[in-house]
Design a protein around this motif. Structure first.
Motif, short mmCIF file in Angstrom:
data_model
loop_
_atom_site.label_atom_id
_atom_site.label_comp_id
_atom_site.label_asym_id
_atom_site.label_seq_id
_atom_site.Cartn_x
_atom_site.Cartn_y
_atom_site.Cartn_z
N ALA A 199 -24.69 14.38 -3.13
CA ALA A 199 -23.64 13.42 -1.48
C ALA A 199 -23.72 11.80 -1.68
O ALA A 199 -22.10 11.94 -2.06
N ALA A 200 -24.40 11.87 -2.92
CA ALA A 200 -24.07 10.66 -3.54
C ALA A 200 -22.78 9.99 -4.63
O ALA A 200 -22.13 9.31 -3.93
N ILE A 201 -23.09 11.52 -5.56
CA ILE A 201 -21.58 11.70 -6.53
C ILE A 201 -20.78 11.83 -5.36
O ILE A 201 -19.29 11.20 -5.53
N ASN A 202 -20.60 12.68 -4.71
CA ASN A 202 -18.94 12.67 -3.44
C ASN A 202 -19.05 11.55 -2.87
O ASN A 202 -16.99 10.81 -2.75
N PHE A 203 -19.64 10.62 -2.65
CA PHE A 203 -18.80 9.67 -1.45
C PHE A 203 -18.72 8.40 -2.35
O PHE A 203 -18.12 7.63 -2.55
N ARG A 204 -18.70 8.38 -3.42
CA ARG A 204 -18.86 6.94 -4.75
C ARG A 204 -17.64 7.67 -5.74
O ARG A 204 -16.55 6.79 -5.50
N GLN A 205 -17.02 8.55 -4.93
CA GLN A 205 -16.10 9.12 -5.48
C GLN A 205 -14.91 9.29 -4.63
O GLN A 205 -13.52 8.65 -4.92
N LEU A 206 -15.60 8.57 -3.38
CA LEU A 206 -14.55 8.96 -2.05
C LEU A 206 -14.26 6.67 -2.68
O LEU A 206 -13.37 6.81 -2.83
N LYS A 207 -15.19 6.58 -2.97
CA LYS A 207 -14.86 5.64 -2.09
C LYS A 207 -14.12 4.58 -4.06
O LYS A 207 -13.71 3.89 -4.15
N GLN A 208 -14.58 5.31 -4.74
CA GLN A 208 -13.86 5.09 -6.33
C GLN A 208 -11.61 5.20 -5.48
O GLN A 208 -11.02 4.38 -5.75
N ASN A 209 -11.79 5.94 -5.49
CA ASN A 209 -10.03 6.99 -4.57
C ASN A 209 -9.37 5.31 -3.38
O ASN A 209 -8.32 5.59 -3.54
N VAL A 210 -10.90 4.47 -3.06
CA VAL A 210 -10.41 3.74 -1.86
C VAL A 210 -9.75 2.99 -2.27
O VAL A 210 -8.32 2.28 -2.46
N ALA A 211 -10.72 2.31 -3.45
CA ALA A 211 -10.61 1.18 -4.25
C ALA A 211 -9.65 1.50 -5.05
O ALA A 211 -8.40 0.14 -5.12
N SER A 212 -9.05 2.52 -6.22
CA SER A 212 -8.12 2.51 -6.90
C SER A 212 -6.72 2.58 -5.42
O SER A 212 -5.76 2.01 -6.16
N ALA A 213 -6.36 3.05 -4.89
CA ALA A 213 -5.56 3.17 -3.05
C ALA A 213 -5.28 1.13 -2.48
O ALA A 213 -4.36 1.37 -2.81
N ASN A 214 -6.55 0.62 -2.90
CA ASN A 214 -6.32 -0.66 -2.42
C ASN A 214 -5.54 -0.74 -3.79
O ASN A 214 -5.04 -2.56 -3.43
N ILE A 215 -6.36 -1.08 -4.68
CA ILE A 215 -5.49 -1.54 -6.21
C ILE A 215 -3.96 -1.47 -6.17
O ILE A 215 -2.93 -2.46 -6.72
N ALA A 216 -4.27 0.08 -6.31
CA ALA A 216 -2.56 0.23 -6.18
C ALA A 216 -1.60 -0.21 -5.44
O ALA A 216 0.01 -0.60 -5.31
N ASN A 217 -2.29 -0.70 -4.15
CA ASN A 217 -1.08 -1.23 -2.73
C ASN A 217 -1.83 -2.51 -2.80
O ASN A 217 -0.89 -3.39 -1.71
N ALA A 218 -1.43 -3.69 -4.05
CA ALA A 218 -2.22 -4.83 -3.63
C ALA A 218 -0.76 -5.60 -3.82
O ALA A 218 -0.26 -6.72 -2.96
N GLU A 219 0.39 -5.10 -3.97
CA GLU A 219 1.61 -6.44 -4.23
C GLU A 219 2.44 -5.47 -2.62
O GLU A 219 3.93 -5.71 -2.77
N THR A 220 2.29 -4.35 -1.99
CA THR A 220 2.56 -3.39 -1.04
C THR A 220 2.77 -4.59 0.05
O THR A 220 1.64 -5.14 1.05
N PRO A 221 3.73 -5.12 0.70
CA PRO A 221 3.63 -5.94 1.51
C PRO A 221 2.95 -5.03 2.95
O PRO A 221 3.32 -3.93 3.70
N GLY A 222 2.14 -6.00 3.76
CA GLY A 222 1.94 -5.33 5.15
C GLY A 222 0.40 -4.31 4.91
O GLY A 222 -0.21 -3.97 5.70
#
Length: 136
Positions: free
Chosen positions: A14-37
C-alpha cells in the motif's frame, strides 16, 4: 492467497502504491510550474495508512455496544489517499501556486522512501522464496 502475505507486506504494498501516486502528483506540479493559474496539488496518506496498520493497537477505542462502529484502523485495502489543492503555498502574480524548490525536495524525499519500501518488500519476498525452495 490473501493469507500468504502478512500485515507488513500488505502495508509495504500500500505504501508503494501511495508513494507512486505522490510521485505522479509532484511531477505534475513541477511540469505545471510555469502554467498561469495552476493550483499545486498535495497528497496525504500517511495518517490514513498509520491508522489502518495500527500495529500496536494504540489507536483503538473501546466498543461498549454492538451497534457502535470501531474508531481504530481498518483494512489497508480501504485506505484512500487525499489529493487536494495545497493550501500551504502562496500564490504568485499569475495565480500559480507551485513552489518549484519545495516540489523538487518532496520529489527527492519521496523517491528515497519509495526505493526503501521496494527494497523492504523485495527482502520479504526473497525470504518467502527461500522458504518455498527450502534454501536450495
Amino acid at each position: 492467497m490473501s493469507g500468504l502475505f502478512d500485515k507488513t507486506t500488505n502495508s509495504l504494498g500500500a505504501a508503494i502504491n501511495f508513494r507512486q501516486l505522490k510521485q505522479n502528483v509532484a511531477s505534475a506540479n513541477i511540469a505545471n510550474a510555469e502554467t498561469p493559474g495552476y493550483k499545486a496539488q498535495k497528497v496525504d496518506f500517511e495518517q490514513a495508512l498509520a491508522r489502518a496498520v495500527d500495529i500496536n493497537g494504540l489507536g483503538r477505542a473501546s466498543i461498549d455496544h454492538a451497534d457502535h462502529v470501531p474508531a481504530h484502523g481498518g483494512s489497508i485495502a480501504n485506505v484512500r489517499a487525499d489529493v487536494y489543492d495545497n493550501p500551504d503555498i502562496a500564490m504568485s502574480n499569475d495565480g500559480n501556486t507551485v513552489d518549484l524548490e519545495r516540489e523538487m525536495a518532496e520529489l527527492a524525499e519521496n523517491t528515497l522512501i519509495y526505493r526503501a519500501a521496494i527494497q523492504l518488500i523485495n527482502k520479504k519476498l526473497a525470504g518467502l522464496a527461500y522458504a518455498a525452495t527450502e534454501g536450495r
